[in-house]
Design a protein around this motif. Structure first.
Motif, short mmCIF file in Angstrom:
data_model
loop_
_atom_site.label_atom_id
_atom_site.label_comp_id
_atom_site.label_asym_id
_atom_site.label_seq_id
_atom_site.Cartn_x
_atom_site.Cartn_y
_atom_site.Cartn_z
N PHE A 129 -8.65 -17.22 2.22
CA PHE A 129 -8.99 -16.72 3.68
C PHE A 129 -10.07 -17.31 3.90
O PHE A 129 -11.08 -16.99 3.10
CB PHE A 129 -8.84 -15.28 4.10
N ALA A 185 -7.19 -10.10 6.37
CA ALA A 185 -6.97 -9.70 5.09
C ALA A 185 -6.57 -8.36 4.91
O ALA A 185 -5.57 -8.01 4.23
CB ALA A 185 -8.10 -10.00 3.89
N ALA A 186 -7.34 -7.40 5.71
CA ALA A 186 -6.85 -6.04 5.86
C ALA A 186 -5.67 -5.78 6.20
O ALA A 186 -4.95 -4.98 5.81
CB ALA A 186 -7.96 -5.31 6.63
N HIS A 187 -5.27 -6.91 7.21
CA HIS A 187 -3.99 -6.67 7.91
C HIS A 187 -2.69 -6.98 6.79
O HIS A 187 -1.73 -6.34 7.02
CB HIS A 187 -3.69 -7.39 9.19
N THR A 188 -3.16 -7.83 5.76
CA THR A 188 -2.37 -8.24 4.88
C THR A 188 -1.74 -6.96 4.19
O THR A 188 -0.50 -7.02 3.54
CB THR A 188 -2.80 -9.39 4.09
N LEU A 189 -2.67 -6.23 4.05
CA LEU A 189 -2.27 -4.77 3.31
C LEU A 189 -1.24 -3.68 3.93
O LEU A 189 -0.45 -3.21 3.34
CB LEU A 189 -3.48 -3.85 3.13
N TYR A 190 -1.29 -3.95 5.51
CA TYR A 190 -0.77 -2.90 6.22
C TYR A 190 0.75 -2.70 6.04
O TYR A 190 1.36 -3.66 6.19
CB TYR A 190 -1.07 -3.43 7.66
N GLU A 191 0.98 -1.76 5.71
CA GLU A 191 2.36 -1.19 5.92
C GLU A 191 3.25 -1.67 4.61
O GLU A 191 4.57 -1.80 4.69
CB GLU A 191 3.17 -1.48 7.07
N LYS A 192 2.61 -2.26 3.66
CA LYS A 192 3.32 -2.87 2.42
C LYS A 192 3.09 -2.31 1.23
O LYS A 192 1.90 -1.77 0.99
CB LYS A 192 2.81 -4.50 2.35
N GLY A 193 4.09 -2.24 0.38
CA GLY A 193 3.74 -1.58 -0.88
C GLY A 193 2.92 -2.52 -1.88
O GLY A 193 2.06 -1.87 -2.44
N ASP A 194 3.00 -3.83 -1.89
CA ASP A 194 2.60 -4.58 -2.83
C ASP A 194 1.91 -5.86 -1.98
O ASP A 194 2.80 -6.53 -1.12
CB ASP A 194 3.39 -5.07 -3.78
N PRO A 195 0.43 -5.91 -1.67
CA PRO A 195 0.06 -6.94 -1.00
C PRO A 195 -0.03 -8.34 -1.43
O PRO A 195 0.17 -9.28 -0.49
CB PRO A 195 -1.29 -6.31 -0.75
N TYR A 196 0.43 -8.80 -2.66
CA TYR A 196 0.52 -10.05 -3.22
C TYR A 196 1.86 -10.37 -3.15
O TYR A 196 2.16 -11.83 -3.22
CB TYR A 196 0.08 -9.96 -4.83
#
Lengths: 111, 452
Positions: free
Chosen positions: B274, B247-258
């Motif tokens: 998850f 889940a933390a990786h899903t945030l990585y380097e992205k402006g909007d995680p959704y």
């Protein structure tokens, strides 16, 4: 007030493409996360103030699956521009390390 | 019988390496696909602009020798995206040459599909005039100069050209600039797996074991795709996939995680869940893909703005450090005066490590330490002018007289002789825009080569 460093297990910054910078704060527990999210003690206005940007240059999201707060902002200069200082944007998190969030004892038990 | 597919991601970037033991263990799961993403804009504009790779040739060759051997001997499709890092013409040619070299040395035969991602300047200008180009995020509107002056322009392809290459009988697909998840999603999409799951799995696999605990960009990750969910498990038994790590990786380097936009559509994770299914494996479901119309692709370009020369020095004198702002101001004025005939043709920058060298005007504590590291940088239209400007600024700062100065022999400590370094071409990102395309296939023509 509680220092953010005591509430979070990850505090990081990184490019989101060459023109934007994104900040992730992952909280130590779902309880802490839910409380911060409920009180919106992290918000766009606060991040804009810390980074000396107009509030409209910052967008924020609370991301439930990771118990995380994310703020994405316009970079001061695009990655690699003359005068720019952090190509990867990976060392722009320092202002968050000084931050304390309101945490009154009237609420749920402290972590 | 429900469909299942196993995917192997050896490393986060082609050339970042992986332990042989992990790769062997990954192969023991009989993957249907090996894919690797080679690209990123993260190392800055130089690599796209200059046509060079940000990963050393030897490292890419090392990884390719394992990947090609396994793919050819076991008849597993191998897909490589964003060849050479930036995925433009020279990057693609560079990686193709390494593939041929490995094939010759290892005596491997296979059908190779090569898919360039270059965009002609004249084409982009026409599309710009037709209103089909828009900035991607807080990016200035595209100008004709930025198109014409770009050294290379590459568009980020989606999975469609990769699928066509597989249908054309390719054993190995080498793609130019490519949406990172596409090399993983192409074969699942061709086999009818849902786009949301295929792309989300690709999004995680493209970073290999970075999404594991402990995380690593140079170790293998496995993906197990089913029709209603997928699973992730690191190949190395020393790592685990956890709900938190994924889940933390899903945030990585992205402006909007959704909401993750890509070529031709949006990956929507608002209903993604998850689940820890075993100690080392995470299950993911609910990820959706919504095609957008019209189809858009991202175009990237970089242009040469001049040549860069730098010097590195230290300052230890507290009086000098206290007066740094006035001194820098004075050095700037003297330099501008000395090169007044070249006004506007050069730019001088001071990076002050130990004060605000990392964050500049956004630094919350701009108090200098007891010593300060100074990088002076000159960028000018010609290399000779950059050298002259930098040399002048350096010697002016070295001997600058300021009020209260006691140390009149020199203000700076240089660790090196020579003191000045020619960095070479200085580039900036010139194009980072969305292009609306009628037929994305036309942008990405495929050629096939029988490698033997």
């Amino acid at each position: 007030m509680k220092p953010l460093t005591g509430l979070a297990s990850v505090i990081r910054s990184k490019n989101a493409g060459p023109f934007e910078l994104t900040i992730d704060i992952i909280f130590k527990s779902r309880d802490i996360y839910e409380r911060v999210k409920r009180e919106e003690s992290l918000n766009a206005a606060l991040i804009a103030r810390l980074y000396r940007l107009p509030a409209e240059d910052v967008t924020v999201t609370y991301f439930d699956p990771a118990c995380a707060f994310k703020a994405t902002m316009k970079r001061r200069l695009p990655s690699g521009h003359p005068g720019e200082k952090d190509i990867y944007g990976a060392q722009q998190h320092a202002p968050l390390l000084d931050l304390s969030l309101p945490w009154s004892d009237a609420h749920a038990a402290a972590p | 019988m429900k469909k299942k597919m196993t995917l192997l991601s050896p490393t986060a970037i082609l050339g970042y390496g992986f332990p042989e033991s992990s790769f062997t263990r990954g192969l023991s799961f009989d993957p249907h696909l090996i894919a690797v993403d080679a690209g990123s804009t993260d190392p800055g504009p130089y690599y796209l602009g200059s046509g060079k790779s940000f990963v050393p040739r030897g490292a890419v060759k090392r990884d390719l020798s394992f990947l090609l051997r396994a793919a050819v001997e076991r008849r597993i499709p191998l897909l490589i995206g964003s060849a050479g890092g930036s995925g433009a013409k020279p990057h693609l040619a560079w990686c193709r040459e390494i593939i041929w070299e490995v094939a010759r040395e290892e005596k491997l035969s296979f059908r190779l599909a090569v898919i360039p991602a270059d965009i002609r300047k004249s084409f982009l200008l026409e599309e710009m005039a037709a209103g089909k180009v828009e900035p991607l995020g807080p990016v200035p509107a595209l100008t004709e100069d930025n198109v014409v002056e770009s050294t290379y322009l590459a568009a980020q392809m989606g999975p469609e050209p990769l699928i066509r290459a597989l249908e054309g009988g390719a054993d190995v697909v080498l793609a130019g600039r490519c949406y990172d998840p596409a090399v993983f999603a192409a074969l699942p999409l061709r086999r009818g797996f849902p786009a949301g799951l295929s792309l989300h799995l690709g999004k995680i696999l493209e970073c290999a074991a970075i999404a594991a605990l402990p995380g690593s960009g140079s170790d293998c990750m496995l993906g197990f795709l089913e029709e209603e969910r997928f699973y992730l498990e690191p190949a190395s038994p020393e790592r685990r996939a956890t709900v938190d790590s994924v889940a933390a990786h899903t945030l990585y380097e992205k402006g909007d995680p959704y909401r993750l936009p890509g070529p031709g559509g949006l990956l929507d994770l608002q209903e993604t869940s998850f689940e820890q299914v075993s100690e080392r494996r995470v299950g993911i479901s609910g990820s959706r893909f919504f095609p957008t119309s019209p189809y858009t692709v991202k175009v990237e370009g970089a242009r040469l703005i001049g040549y860069r020369v730098i010097t590195v020095a230290g300052a230890r004198d507290p009086r000098f450090i206290e007066s740094l702002d006035e001194i820098i101001d004075g050095v700037r004025k003297r330099t501008a005066d000395n090169f007044s005939g070249d006004a506007g043709r050069f730019e001088l920058t001071f990076h002050l490590y130990g004060r605000d060298g990392v964050m500049g005007p956004q630094e919350p504590h701009p108090r200098p330490a007891h010593e300060v590291g100074i990088v002076i940088e000159a960028v000018a239209e010609e290399a000779a002018l950059a050298e002259a400007v930098l040399g002048f600024a350096r010697s002016t700062m070295l001997h600058y007289g300021f009020p209260g100065r006691l140390a009149t022999a020199g203000n700076l400590a240089f660790p090196y002789s020579p003191s000045d370094f020619k960095v070479g071409g200085a580039y900036v990102f010139s194009v980072y825009h969305l292009l609306t395309v009628e037929n994305p296939a036309e942008l990405f023509p495929i050629t096939y080569e029988e490698v033997r």
